[in-house]
Design a protein around this motif. Structure first.
Motif, PDB file in Angstrom:
ATOM      1  N   MET A   1       0.837  -1.195   0.000  1.00  0.00           N
ATOM      2  CA  MET A   1       0.000   0.000   0.000  1.00  0.00           C
ATOM      3  C   MET A   1       0.870   1.243   0.000  1.00  0.00           C
ATOM      4  SD  MET A   1      -3.180  -0.199   2.521  1.00  0.00           S
ATOM      5  CE  MET A   1      -4.211  -1.616   2.422  1.00  0.00           C
ATOM      6  N   PHE A   2       0.721   2.049  -1.022  1.00  0.00           N
ATOM      7  CA  PHE A   2       1.536   3.255  -1.161  1.00  0.00           C
ATOM      8  C   PHE A   2       0.745   4.445  -0.636  1.00  0.00           C
ATOM      9  CE2 PHE A   2       2.864   0.059  -4.036  1.00  0.00           C
ATOM     10  CZ  PHE A   2       4.229   0.028  -3.794  1.00  0.00           C
ATOM     11  N   GLY A   3       1.321   5.167   0.322  1.00  0.00           N
ATOM     12  CA  GLY A   3       0.583   6.262   0.959  1.00  0.00           C
ATOM     13  C   GLY A   3      -0.320   5.732   2.058  1.00  0.00           C
ATOM     14  N   ALA A   4       0.164   4.700   2.764  1.00  0.00           N
ATOM     15  CA  ALA A   4      -0.665   4.021   3.773  1.00  0.00           C
ATOM     16  C   ALA A   4      -1.013   4.920   4.953  1.00  0.00           C
ATOM     17  CB  ALA A   4       0.057   2.768   4.272  1.00  0.00           C
ATOM     18  N   THR A   5      -0.184   5.935   5.214  1.00  0.00           N
ATOM     19  CA  THR A   5      -0.440   6.782   6.382  1.00  0.00           C
ATOM     20  C   THR A   5      -1.380   7.946   6.075  1.00  0.00           C
ATOM     21  OG1 THR A   5       1.545   8.042   5.838  1.00  0.00           O
ATOM     22  CG2 THR A   5       1.784   6.287   7.482  1.00  0.00           C
ATOM     23  N   GLY A   6      -1.761   8.101   4.813  1.00  0.00           N
ATOM     24  CA  GLY A   6      -2.639   9.215   4.443  1.00  0.00           C
ATOM     25  C   GLY A   6      -4.098   8.909   4.690  1.00  0.00           C
ATOM     26  N   SER A   7      -4.918   9.850   4.261  1.00  0.00           N
ATOM     27  CA  SER A   7      -6.366   9.729   4.483  1.00  0.00           C
ATOM     28  C   SER A   7      -6.928   8.495   3.764  1.00  0.00           C
ATOM     29  CB  SER A   7      -7.000  11.038   3.996  1.00  0.00           C
ATOM     30  OG  SER A   7      -8.363  10.913   3.884  1.00  0.00           O
ATOM     31  N   VAL A   8      -6.599   8.328   2.488  1.00  0.00           N
ATOM     32  CA  VAL A   8      -7.085   7.148   1.748  1.00  0.00           C
ATOM     33  C   VAL A   8      -6.430   5.882   2.296  1.00  0.00           C
ATOM     34  CG1 VAL A   8      -7.042   5.985  -0.506  1.00  0.00           C
ATOM     35  CG2 VAL A   8      -7.659   8.406  -0.354  1.00  0.00           C
ATOM     36  N   GLY A   9      -5.127   5.950   2.540  1.00  0.00           N
ATOM     37  CA  GLY A   9      -4.401   4.784   3.051  1.00  0.00           C
ATOM     38  C   GLY A   9      -4.989   4.287   4.362  1.00  0.00           C
ATOM     39  N   GLN A  10      -5.298   5.206   5.256  1.00  0.00           N
ATOM     40  CA  GLN A  10      -5.847   4.807   6.562  1.00  0.00           C
ATOM     41  C   GLN A  10      -7.243   4.198   6.415  1.00  0.00           C
ATOM     42  OE1 GLN A  10      -4.299   5.161  10.005  1.00  0.00           O
ATOM     43  NE2 GLN A  10      -2.751   4.762   8.464  1.00  0.00           N
ATOM     44  N   SER A  11      -8.030   4.728   5.467  1.00  0.00           N
ATOM     45  CA  SER A  11      -9.355   4.122   5.232  1.00  0.00           C
ATOM     46  C   SER A  11      -9.194   2.709   4.686  1.00  0.00           C
ATOM     47  CB  SER A  11     -10.152   4.970   4.227  1.00  0.00           C
ATOM     48  OG  SER A  11     -10.495   6.192   4.796  1.00  0.00           O
ATOM     49  N   ALA A  12      -8.208   2.518   3.822  1.00  0.00           N
ATOM     50  CA  ALA A  12      -7.964   1.184   3.262  1.00  0.00           C
ATOM     51  C   ALA A  12      -7.513   0.230   4.370  1.00  0.00           C
ATOM     52  CB  ALA A  12      -6.907   1.268   2.160  1.00  0.00           C
ATOM     53  N   VAL A  25      -0.153  -8.767   4.150  1.00  0.00           N
ATOM     54  CA  VAL A  25       0.296  -7.412   3.813  1.00  0.00           C
ATOM     55  C   VAL A  25       1.796  -7.432   3.520  1.00  0.00           C
ATOM     56  CG1 VAL A  25       0.502  -5.038   4.651  1.00  0.00           C
ATOM     57  CG2 VAL A  25      -1.541  -6.391   5.196  1.00  0.00           C
ATOM     58  N   VAL A  26       2.158  -7.054   2.314  1.00  0.00           N
ATOM     59  CA  VAL A  26       3.557  -7.107   1.888  1.00  0.00           C
ATOM     60  C   VAL A  26       4.294  -5.819   2.261  1.00  0.00           C
ATOM     61  CG1 VAL A  26       5.081  -7.304  -0.122  1.00  0.00           C
ATOM     62  CG2 VAL A  26       3.026  -8.734   0.039  1.00  0.00           C
ATOM     63  N   ALA A  27       3.772  -4.671   1.841  1.00  0.00           N
ATOM     64  CA  ALA A  27       4.512  -3.425   2.096  1.00  0.00           C
ATOM     65  C   ALA A  27       3.564  -2.284   2.406  1.00  0.00           C
ATOM     66  CB  ALA A  27       5.363  -3.069   0.867  1.00  0.00           C
ATOM     67  N   LEU A  28       3.989  -1.438   3.347  1.00  0.00           N
ATOM     68  CA  LEU A  28       3.271  -0.196   3.650  1.00  0.00           C
ATOM     69  C   LEU A  28       4.263   0.945   3.480  1.00  0.00           C
ATOM     70  CD1 LEU A  28       1.373  -1.104   6.983  1.00  0.00           C
ATOM     71  CD2 LEU A  28       0.499  -1.251   4.640  1.00  0.00           C
ATOM     72  N   THR A  29       3.847   2.017   2.805  1.00  0.00           N
ATOM     73  CA  THR A  29       4.753   3.162   2.681  1.00  0.00           C
ATOM     74  C   THR A  29       4.085   4.420   3.213  1.00  0.00           C
ATOM     75  OG1 THR A  29       4.186   4.178   0.532  1.00  0.00           O
ATOM     76  CG2 THR A  29       5.501   2.139   0.467  1.00  0.00           C
ATOM     77  N   GLY A  30       4.922   5.352   3.661  1.00  0.00           N
ATOM     78  CA  GLY A  30       4.412   6.607   4.191  1.00  0.00           C
ATOM     79  C   GLY A  30       5.473   7.683   4.125  1.00  0.00           C
ATOM     80  N   GLY A  31       5.261   8.740   4.882  1.00  0.00           N
ATOM     81  CA  GLY A  31       6.183   9.878   4.875  1.00  0.00           C
ATOM     82  C   GLY A  31       6.757  10.110   6.255  1.00  0.00           C
ATOM     83  N   ARG A  32       6.441  11.295   6.830  1.00  0.00           N
ATOM     84  CA  ARG A  32       7.024  11.638   8.134  1.00  0.00           C
ATOM     85  C   ARG A  32       6.303  11.007   9.314  1.00  0.00           C
ATOM     86  NH1 ARG A  32      10.936  14.927   7.051  1.00  0.00           N
ATOM     87  NH2 ARG A  32      10.678  16.207   5.182  1.00  0.00           N
ATOM     88  N   ASN A  33       5.097  10.554   9.079  1.00  0.00           N
ATOM     89  CA  ASN A  33       4.331   9.979  10.191  1.00  0.00           C
ATOM     90  C   ASN A  33       4.762   8.528  10.431  1.00  0.00           C
ATOM     91  OD1 ASN A  33       2.506   9.348  12.133  1.00  0.00           O
ATOM     92  ND2 ASN A  33       0.683   9.961  10.978  1.00  0.00           N
TER      93      ASN A  33
END
Ligand code: NAD
Ligand code: MG
Length: 384
Positions: A1-12, A25-33
């Protein structure tokens, strides 16, 4: 999941966590969070967690100490994560940074659930061409596009006359137009109906989001630009309608909850129960519709211009819009200046670079994106 920490990612992740045993779950990606990223990677026992910021590596690594989760950082590590063979991937990074991971994920013929509209606006032909070449499926996750997709199940595209996407009108729909020039980022960051990331919320106030979605509709469904209409619908309950040659309109009606569109893409081609509100239409009473006001929302005319120009105009448009939005958030330019900056960048690049006729390759798209950001930044000082 790319952008897992964002609004859409968190809903997913909310949907996945409700039935965690069903997923690997293979991979989760995010930014500063990284705190959220580590928490989710731990809870779902992901193989890999990646932050796009190299300076966040050590913090993420220490948060995941004692687990089996592999840790990586930086844009290249995000692209590497996309190279893992998976059945389903969610592209929910915000901005053009979502393009390379999305393209990479398609190499395995994976099913790509696409929330990252920027990759379709910037390089729709490249992305969908790659999906076709590799036998991969791209499913729309933007609510309007999921709605169109669902209205088209079992239908013949030749019978489609028009596609209508709805817009709430955003944070300033009731403001006097004269006041818009003074709007602040804080004022633009609250949406009347949807709870989303800050950038898309501001883009909803300016309708740059809807402008992107019009282009996204053209790219994804391969319909001509004059078949696409935008309708202001304050309640955000009808997400889109498809009009057929017998006069029928198929509307998709549902609560403003992204878990619907995400869940549809997660379970497709099946439909499975989702934990979203069931609408009580008798209680809602009425739905309203209005034509969008061109003076209030100049972004919509820019979308028409971009579709007419074609070629790399979408890449110029998206990059200039992202740069203008950065400028607005930083307080460097005003709310209405954003559309001026985007227009000026399109003017400059169409006269200089043969934007319409250029080949759409990853290199040409990335170079166009880079140049458009430079020109958009230069346009800040020439605002009238
Ligand atoms: P968000 O800002 O809440 O989250 C963005 C995610 O992308 C975060 O995980 C962040 O860490 C990551 N990210 C940001 N910059 C990155 C970079 N340079 N490299 C790698 N990762 C990066 O955004 P959002 O609202 O969840 O939107 C995500 C995408 O989905 C956008 O393209 C948006 O237009 C689209 N979308 C969102 C909604 C919504 O309800 N939020 C609805 C429809 C479409
Ligand atoms: Mg949308």
């Amino acid at each position: 999941m790319f952008g897992a920490t964002g609004s859409v990612g968190q809903s997913a992740l909310d949907l996945v966590a409700r039935d965690a045993d069903a997923y690997d779950v293979v991979a989760l990606t995010g930014g500063r969070n990284v705190v959220q990223l580590a928490k989710d990677a731990r809870a779902l026992n992901a193989d890999l967690a990646v932050t796009c910021h190299p300076e966040c590596y050590h913090e993420l690594k220490s948060l995941l100490a004692g687990t089996n989760v592999e840790v990586a950082a930086g844009p290249a590590a995000i692209a590497d994560a996309a190279a893992h063979q998976v059945d389903w991937a969610l592209s929910a990074i915000v901005g053009a940074a979502g393009l390379v991971p999305g393209l990479t994920a398609l190499s395995h013929g994976t099913t790509l659930a696409l929330a990252n509209k920027e990759s379709l606006v910037t390089a729709g032909r490249l992305l969908l061409g790659k999906a076709k070449a590799y036998g991969a499926t791209v499913l729309p996750v933007d609510s309007e596009h999921s709605a169109i997709f669902q209205a088209l199940v079992g239908e013949d595209m030749a019978a489609v006359e028009r596609v209508i996407i709805t817009a709430s009108g955003g944070a300033f729909r009731d403001w006097p137009v004269e006041k818009l020039a003074t709007a602040t980022p804080a004022e633009a960051s609250s949406h009347p109906n949807w709870n989303m990331g800050q950038r898309i919320t501001i883009d909803s106030a300016s309708m740059f989001n809807k402008a992107m979605e019009v282009i996204e509709t053209k790219e994804f469904f391969d319909v001509s630009s004059d078949m696409i209409e935008v309708l202001v619908h304050r309640e955000s309950l009808i997400h889109a309608m498809v009009g057929f040659n017998d006069g029928a309109l198929m509307a998709h009606v549902g609560p403003p909850d992204m878990r619907h569109a995400i869940g549809y893409a997660l379970h497709w081609p099946e439909r499975k129960a989702l934990p979203v509100e069931r609408l009580d239409l008798a209680n809602i009473g009425s739905l309203t519709f209005q034509a969008p006001d061109a003076a209030r929302y100049p972004a919509l005319a820019i979308a028409t211009r971009v579709m007419e120009q074609g070629g790399l105009a979408g890449a110029v448009f998206n990059a200039a819009k992202e740069r203008a939005l950065d400028g607005f958030i930083a307080g460097d330019i005003g709310f209405l200046d954003m559309s001026q900056v985007v227009d000026a960048t399109l003017d400059k690049m169409s006269s200089q670079t043969g934007m319409q006729n250029a080949d759409i390759t990853l290199d040409s798209v990335l170079e166009t994106d880079r140049l458009a950001r430079v020109y958009a930044g230069e346009a800040f000082s020439n605002l009238g």
